[in-house]
Design a protein around this motif. Structure first.
Motif, PDB file in Angstrom:
ATOM      1  N   LEU A  60     -42.577 -28.701 -23.054  1.00  0.00           N
ATOM      2  CA  LEU A  60     -42.453 -29.059 -21.642  1.00  0.00           C
ATOM      3  C   LEU A  60     -43.120 -28.060 -20.686  1.00  0.00           C
ATOM      4  O   LEU A  60     -43.784 -28.469 -19.752  1.00  0.00           O
ATOM      5  N   PRO A  61     -42.974 -26.749 -20.871  1.00  0.00           N
ATOM      6  CA  PRO A  61     -43.681 -25.844 -19.954  1.00  0.00           C
ATOM      7  C   PRO A  61     -45.213 -25.984 -20.045  1.00  0.00           C
ATOM      8  O   PRO A  61     -45.912 -25.784 -19.050  1.00  0.00           O
ATOM      9  N   LEU A  75     -46.812 -28.785 -20.528  1.00  0.00           N
ATOM     10  CA  LEU A  75     -47.193 -30.052 -19.903  1.00  0.00           C
ATOM     11  C   LEU A  75     -47.041 -30.010 -18.389  1.00  0.00           C
ATOM     12  O   LEU A  75     -47.685 -30.788 -17.686  1.00  0.00           O
ATOM     13  N   ILE A  76     -46.194 -29.137 -17.887  1.00  0.00           N
ATOM     14  CA  ILE A  76     -45.949 -29.116 -16.426  1.00  0.00           C
ATOM     15  C   ILE A  76     -46.954 -28.261 -15.723  1.00  0.00           C
ATOM     16  O   ILE A  76     -47.564 -27.390 -16.016  1.00  0.00           O
TER      17      ILE A  76
END
Length: 55
Positions: A51-52, A54-55
């Motif tokens: 997730l980090p 992709l953000i």
């Protein structure tokens, strides 16, 4: 006299009983939900890792 009868009866019943099965050797132990817990933990770790990025 009574103790001897009880002893003989217990021995006879023990002969009739099947021998106990040895416990199965499982990789994840005796918990039936261990595989599900392991998959959920792996997914959470994968999400925290991806997730980090992709953000």
């Amino acid at each position: 006299m009574t103790d001897l009868r009880r002893y003989r009866k217990a021995r006879e019943q023990a002969k009739r009983r099947p021998p106990p099965r040895p416990p199965g050797q499982r990789i994840l132990g005796s918990n039936p939900h261990a595989a599900r817990i392991l998959v959920i933990a792996a997914l959470v770790l994968l999400a925290l890792w991806l997730l980090p990025a992709l953000i």
